[in-house]
Design a protein around this motif. Structure first.
Motif, PDB file in Angstrom:
ATOM      1  N   LEU A 109     -32.598   8.364 -44.771  1.00  0.00           N
ATOM      2  CA  LEU A 109     -33.425   7.167 -44.693  1.00  0.00           C
ATOM      3  C   LEU A 109     -34.797   7.610 -44.193  1.00  0.00           C
ATOM      4  O   LEU A 109     -34.927   8.141 -43.087  1.00  0.00           O
ATOM      5  CB  LEU A 109     -32.825   6.137 -43.745  1.00  0.00           C
ATOM      6  CG  LEU A 109     -33.604   4.816 -43.651  1.00  0.00           C
ATOM      7  CD1 LEU A 109     -33.542   4.066 -44.976  1.00  0.00           C
ATOM      8  CD2 LEU A 109     -33.064   3.934 -42.523  1.00  0.00           C
ATOM      9  N   THR A 128     -34.504  -2.321 -42.210  1.00  0.00           N
ATOM     10  CA  THR A 128     -33.674  -1.755 -43.274  1.00  0.00           C
ATOM     11  C   THR A 128     -32.600  -2.764 -43.639  1.00  0.00           C
ATOM     12  O   THR A 128     -31.866  -3.243 -42.777  1.00  0.00           O
ATOM     13  CB  THR A 128     -33.023  -0.440 -42.799  1.00  0.00           C
ATOM     14  OG1 THR A 128     -34.047   0.481 -42.455  1.00  0.00           O
ATOM     15  CG2 THR A 128     -32.140   0.151 -43.882  1.00  0.00           C
ATOM     16  N   TYR A 183     -37.116   3.782 -46.895  1.00  0.00           N
ATOM     17  CA  TYR A 183     -36.738   4.185 -48.249  1.00  0.00           C
ATOM     18  C   TYR A 183     -35.559   5.152 -48.159  1.00  0.00           C
ATOM     19  O   TYR A 183     -35.535   6.040 -47.304  1.00  0.00           O
ATOM     20  CB  TYR A 183     -37.900   4.882 -48.968  1.00  0.00           C
ATOM     21  CG  TYR A 183     -39.075   3.988 -49.246  1.00  0.00           C
ATOM     22  CD1 TYR A 183     -39.198   3.321 -50.457  1.00  0.00           C
ATOM     23  CD2 TYR A 183     -40.063   3.795 -48.285  1.00  0.00           C
ATOM     24  CE1 TYR A 183     -40.283   2.489 -50.714  1.00  0.00           C
ATOM     25  CE2 TYR A 183     -41.147   2.965 -48.533  1.00  0.00           C
ATOM     26  CZ  TYR A 183     -41.249   2.319 -49.748  1.00  0.00           C
ATOM     27  OH  TYR A 183     -42.323   1.493 -49.983  1.00  0.00           O
ATOM     28  N   TRP A 184     -34.618   4.993 -49.066  1.00  0.00           N
ATOM     29  CA  TRP A 184     -33.505   5.932 -49.171  1.00  0.00           C
ATOM     30  C   TRP A 184     -33.882   7.068 -50.112  1.00  0.00           C
ATOM     31  O   TRP A 184     -34.408   6.835 -51.207  1.00  0.00           O
ATOM     32  CB  TRP A 184     -32.247   5.239 -49.670  1.00  0.00           C
ATOM     33  CG  TRP A 184     -31.552   4.411 -48.632  1.00  0.00           C
ATOM     34  CD1 TRP A 184     -31.531   3.043 -48.535  1.00  0.00           C
ATOM     35  CD2 TRP A 184     -30.769   4.898 -47.539  1.00  0.00           C
ATOM     36  NE1 TRP A 184     -30.785   2.656 -47.443  1.00  0.00           N
ATOM     37  CE2 TRP A 184     -30.314   3.773 -46.817  1.00  0.00           C
ATOM     38  CE3 TRP A 184     -30.414   6.172 -47.095  1.00  0.00           C
ATOM     39  CZ2 TRP A 184     -29.516   3.884 -45.681  1.00  0.00           C
ATOM     40  CZ3 TRP A 184     -29.627   6.288 -45.969  1.00  0.00           C
ATOM     41  CH2 TRP A 184     -29.180   5.160 -45.270  1.00  0.00           C
ATOM     42  N   MET A 199     -30.512  -2.359 -46.670  1.00  0.00           N
ATOM     43  CA  MET A 199     -29.486  -1.779 -47.535  1.00  0.00           C
ATOM     44  C   MET A 199     -28.888  -0.582 -46.828  1.00  0.00           C
ATOM     45  O   MET A 199     -29.621   0.298 -46.377  1.00  0.00           O
ATOM     46  CB  MET A 199     -30.072  -1.340 -48.883  1.00  0.00           C
ATOM     47  CG  MET A 199     -30.557  -2.464 -49.747  1.00  0.00           C
ATOM     48  SD  MET A 199     -31.119  -1.860 -51.368  1.00  0.00           S
ATOM     49  CE  MET A 199     -31.775  -3.375 -52.072  1.00  0.00           C
ATOM     50  N   ASP A 200     -27.561  -0.539 -46.731  1.00  0.00           N
ATOM     51  CA  ASP A 200     -26.936   0.577 -46.034  1.00  0.00           C
ATOM     52  C   ASP A 200     -26.742   1.770 -46.976  1.00  0.00           C
ATOM     53  O   ASP A 200     -27.083   1.729 -48.161  1.00  0.00           O
ATOM     54  CB  ASP A 200     -25.617   0.154 -45.390  1.00  0.00           C
ATOM     55  CG  ASP A 200     -24.550  -0.231 -46.399  1.00  0.00           C
ATOM     56  OD1 ASP A 200     -24.771  -0.049 -47.615  1.00  0.00           O
ATOM     57  OD2 ASP A 200     -23.483  -0.711 -45.973  1.00  0.00           O
ATOM     58  N   GLU A 201     -26.195   2.843 -46.438  1.00  0.00           N
ATOM     59  CA  GLU A 201     -26.087   4.081 -47.202  1.00  0.00           C
ATOM     60  C   GLU A 201     -25.130   3.943 -48.380  1.00  0.00           C
ATOM     61  O   GLU A 201     -25.359   4.512 -49.452  1.00  0.00           O
ATOM     62  CB  GLU A 201     -25.625   5.215 -46.286  1.00  0.00           C
ATOM     63  CG  GLU A 201     -25.592   6.566 -46.976  1.00  0.00           C
ATOM     64  CD  GLU A 201     -25.285   7.704 -46.028  1.00  0.00           C
ATOM     65  OE1 GLU A 201     -24.668   8.702 -46.472  1.00  0.00           O
ATOM     66  OE2 GLU A 201     -25.652   7.611 -44.840  1.00  0.00           O
ATOM     67  N   SER A 210     -36.399   1.835 -52.314  1.00  0.00           N
ATOM     68  CA  SER A 210     -36.586   1.011 -51.128  1.00  0.00           C
ATOM     69  C   SER A 210     -35.254   0.625 -50.501  1.00  0.00           C
ATOM     70  O   SER A 210     -34.257   0.405 -51.195  1.00  0.00           O
ATOM     71  CB  SER A 210     -37.367  -0.257 -51.476  1.00  0.00           C
ATOM     72  OG  SER A 210     -37.482  -1.093 -50.342  1.00  0.00           O
ATOM     73  N   ALA A 211     -35.251   0.531 -49.164  1.00  0.00           N
ATOM     74  CA  ALA A 211     -34.075   0.068 -48.423  1.00  0.00           C
ATOM     75  C   ALA A 211     -34.199  -1.407 -48.073  1.00  0.00           C
ATOM     76  O   ALA A 211     -33.457  -1.916 -47.232  1.00  0.00           O
ATOM     77  CB  ALA A 211     -33.894   0.889 -47.143  1.00  0.00           C
ATOM     78  N   ALA A 263     -27.006   2.320 -51.068  1.00  0.00           N
ATOM     79  CA  ALA A 263     -28.045   3.228 -51.555  1.00  0.00           C
ATOM     80  C   ALA A 263     -27.461   4.289 -52.489  1.00  0.00           C
ATOM     81  O   ALA A 263     -28.055   4.624 -53.520  1.00  0.00           O
ATOM     82  CB  ALA A 263     -28.742   3.896 -50.378  1.00  0.00           C
ATOM     83  N   LEU A 301     -24.334   3.529 -42.014  1.00  0.00           N
ATOM     84  CA  LEU A 301     -25.570   4.279 -41.807  1.00  0.00           C
ATOM     85  C   LEU A 301     -25.412   5.192 -40.606  1.00  0.00           C
ATOM     86  O   LEU A 301     -24.871   4.785 -39.577  1.00  0.00           O
ATOM     87  CB  LEU A 301     -26.747   3.322 -41.605  1.00  0.00           C
ATOM     88  CG  LEU A 301     -28.133   3.944 -41.413  1.00  0.00           C
ATOM     89  CD1 LEU A 301     -29.205   3.080 -42.054  1.00  0.00           C
ATOM     90  CD2 LEU A 301     -28.442   4.114 -39.925  1.00  0.00           C
TER      91      LEU A 301
END
Length: 322
Positions: free
Chosen positions: A227, A182, A87-88, A184-186, A137-138, A189, A38
């Motif tokens: 994000l 958060t 949110y992503w 979930m990482d990028e 959603s993250a 996502a 991230l």
């Protein structure tokens, strides 16, 4: 909560769980990278209005609603609660080809003016080539009342966000709320966005066809990935012995979903609907003209009766939108 994590900017303690990717300092608003893939420069916040503005919007809705205005004096606000949820967001290009079959009615009129129809199978091939802006959603557990409505409202309004790193302490002080972690990482996502984009295309063609014969659709790597921290407010209020809730989008104070008391008139409507369903089901059971027709009428009547009867038992109604 894991101990030992402190804000890189102000040194304040941070609440961090094993799933936390980034922790936003509740004191100065600085994004602290904890784990995972991230970039903190890609975190944007949609500034929220304050608690008083949400309370004003709530009572404004009460005044503008015919049913609620009649019971206004009996409504008591229990709590007004707000937070930012992560949110992503990203843009995914999807492309490919879909071949599908759809059954359609083909009719013609003969020389005597009579119309004849038959069902035919028609085959179509369509190319897919579009960009999709997705929002997901993250967090790993996001099911909650009003969440989908908030996302739909965001997609329709697209409010402008501010880069979190650019906020100073005073600005953060004006808009700060609790921020959900958060989880979930990028990298995760991006993977989810590509899968979701293909699923959206597939579901679109499933809804318009009777059978998909060939599905060859692909998704490129997402672009413009950010994000976003979206503000969501919930007003909990009591009427008689029950507690209801109204969900508001924090950026414009619009009510996006609510549970509301059911007044006597609406309850009577639902009771009437349930009664009609029962009568229709009884008529179907007694119908002797056609066994299949009788079964269909019975099933329809039972469905209608169950739907309206369940509404009566709920004792509340769900409203979407403003």
């Amino acid at each position: 909560m894991e101990a030992g994590f402190r804000c890189e900017r102000c040194g304040a303690p941070l609440e961090v769980s094993p799933e936390t990717i980034v922790a936003i300092c509740p004191y100065c608003g600085f994004p602290n990278h904890i784990s995972g893939n991230l970039k903190t420069e890609n975190i944007f916040i949609i500034p929220s209005v304050n608690k008083d503005a949400i309370a004003k919007a709530f009572w404004g809705h009460i005044e503008g609603d015919f049913d609620l205005k009649r019971i206004k004096d009996g409504i008591e606000v229990v709590e007004v609660e707000g937070h930012y949820a992560p949110y992503w967001s990203g843009v995914v290009h999807v492309y490919g080809t879909v071949r599908y079959m759809r059954r359609e009615q083909e009719c013609h009129t003969d020389s005597k003016g009579r119309t004849h129809c038959r069902t035919v199978e028609r085959h179509y091939t369509e190319r897919v080539d579009e960009d999709m802006r997705l929002l997901g959603s993250a967090r790993r557990q996001v099911k909650g009342f009003g969440v989908d409505d908030l996302i739909n409202h965001f997609s329709g309004t697209r409010p402008e966000g501010k880069r979190l790193l650019d906020l100073d302490g005073d600005e953060w002080g004006r808009i700060k709320l609790e921020i959900l972690n958060t989880e979930m990482d990028e990298r995760h996502a991006r993977l989810m966005m590509r899968e979701d984009a293909v699923d959206i295309v597939r579901n679109h063609f499933l809804s318009k066809s009777d059978r998909i014969e060939r599905f060859d659709v692909h998704a490129d790597e997402p672009e413009d990935v950010k994000l976003l921290l979206l503000p969501m407010w919930t007003v909990y209020y009591r009427y008689q012995n029950s507690v209801f809730q109204a969900v508001f989008a924090g950026w414009d104070g619009k009510r996006v979903a609510a549970t509301e008391p059911m007044n006597v008139f609406r309850r009577a409507q639902y009771l009437a609907g349930a009664g009609i369903g029962v009568l229709l089901g009884a008529f179907g059971s007694a119908y002797t003209g056609s066994p299949v027709g009788g079964l269909i009428l019975t099933a329809i009547g039972g469905g209608i009766g169950w739907f309206f009867g369940s509404k009566v038992l709920e004792g509340q109604r769900v409203e979407r939108g403003g």
